[in-house]
Structures are given as structure tokens and as C-alpha cells.
Design an enzyme around this catalytic site. Sequence first.
Site, PDB file in Angstrom:
ATOM      1  N   HIS A  44       0.845  -1.198   0.000  1.00  0.00           N
ATOM      2  CA  HIS A  44       0.000   0.000   0.000  1.00  0.00           C
ATOM      3  C   HIS A  44       0.882   1.251   0.000  1.00  0.00           C
ATOM      4  CE1 HIS A  44      -3.550  -2.253   1.820  1.00  0.00           C
ATOM      5  NE2 HIS A  44      -2.564  -3.021   2.233  1.00  0.00           N
ATOM      6  N   GLU A 126       2.522  -0.828   4.384  1.00  0.00           N
ATOM      7  CA  GLU A 126       2.352   0.528   3.850  1.00  0.00           C
ATOM      8  C   GLU A 126       3.713   1.143   3.556  1.00  0.00           C
ATOM      9  OE1 GLU A 126      -0.420   2.276   3.286  1.00  0.00           O
ATOM     10  OE2 GLU A 126      -2.007   1.339   4.492  1.00  0.00           O
ATOM     11  N   HIS A 165      -2.412  -2.895  -3.450  1.00  0.00           N
ATOM     12  CA  HIS A 165      -3.791  -2.690  -2.998  1.00  0.00           C
ATOM     13  C   HIS A 165      -4.704  -2.535  -4.209  1.00  0.00           C
ATOM     14  CE1 HIS A 165      -6.421  -0.474   0.232  1.00  0.00           C
ATOM     15  NE2 HIS A 165      -6.886  -1.661  -0.073  1.00  0.00           N
ATOM     16  N   ASP A 175      -3.382   2.446  -4.958  1.00  0.00           N
ATOM     17  CA  ASP A 175      -2.021   2.347  -4.442  1.00  0.00           C
ATOM     18  C   ASP A 175      -1.436   0.937  -4.618  1.00  0.00           C
ATOM     19  OD1 ASP A 175      -4.118   1.833  -2.440  1.00  0.00           O
ATOM     20  OD2 ASP A 175      -2.516   1.525  -0.991  1.00  0.00           O
TER      21      ASP A 175
END
Length: 196
Positions: A44, A126, A165, A175
Site C-alpha cells: 500500500h 504501507e 492494494h 495504491d
Amino acid sequence: MTQDIPDDCLELRSTGRLPGARWCPSPNFGPRPDDAAISLLVVHNISLPPGQFGGNAIERFFCNQLDPDEHPYFETIADLKVSAHALIRRDGELVQFVSLLERAWHAGRSSFQGQQECNDFSIGIELEGTDELPYTAAQYQRLAMVARQVMTAWPAIAAERIAGHCDVAPGRKTDPGPAFDWQRFLADLSAMDGGV
């Protein structure tokens, strides 16, 4: 199966804690279903406020401590209850929010190769960034290192089971975006074979 896993990755598999990560526990997680084997890694991106880097807003967001009065955008997300397993900052710092053994709330409504609810069987990482701005060399290096550790601990995660994602929630999420260089990441990952 576990006899071929190095000791440090066996520890990762038993504790769910990434080596070298700063621990910042989020309350936004739950147990994985009993029949859910960890078999997917989802990449992400996030920046808070959007397009701005640094500060601790991401940590506060994942820990339900974001002040909605601090920035207009925060008003729109302050009540969301989300998390990821870990965050890789622009300088490569690794921050972990949820044990890899638990179900982090990162993918939302999602599917991969026909299997629904990716949170059940995936690990979410992330990157501090945006869809359009290039990621840093430190982030690619750290992501490859984390991915290799995760893949060694959970061999069901092969390179073809690493997705964005955008891949598991197409039309809803974009993303890590066009700025993410998948070829570079996979080359870095390949270079780490045997280096765990």
C-alpha cells in the site's frame, strides 16, 4: 515444512514481530479465521496529510488518535478504524502496528485469485508515499528485506503472491500507484535470495 526455515524466520513466524521494527501497537485488528493460512503480501501507500511526509500522523491514524481539527483532511478520516501490519517510512524506518499473526484491517473489501476478504490471509505493508511521487531507495531496500523475511517464514507467499492494494481492490484503490517500480522491487527481492 518448518525444518527448512531459518531460526530468525521461525521466530518471526511464532511471534509475528518483524526484526528491527519500532513497535507502535494499533487496536485495529482481530484474529484470523482458523482456516486462513497466511499466503499473500499486499503493498500500500499512505501519506498524512496527503502528499506530506514525516511527522506522526500515520501512527496516530492507525492508533485512533488523529485530531480531526488538525487538518481539513483529517476530519474525513478520523473516525475510520484501519491499520496495516507495518509502515516503511521514506528513510527506510520500519514501524509495526499489528502482529503478522493477527488480521490487520488494511485491504477492506478485496479479493485475490478468486479468494475473498484478503485481510484474512494477507500481510499489509504501507509505504510512506503517494501514487505519483517516486519511492526512495531506502524504501525499496527495506521492503525487499521485509518481504524476503515474510516469504521465508510463510513459504506460501511466492513472488506472484505479492500484490498492490490496487490489484486486490481494483476500481476502489489505486495504491501503490504508477510511481511504484515493481521491476525494481522484484529485482531487489531476487537479489536477497539466500540472504535472510
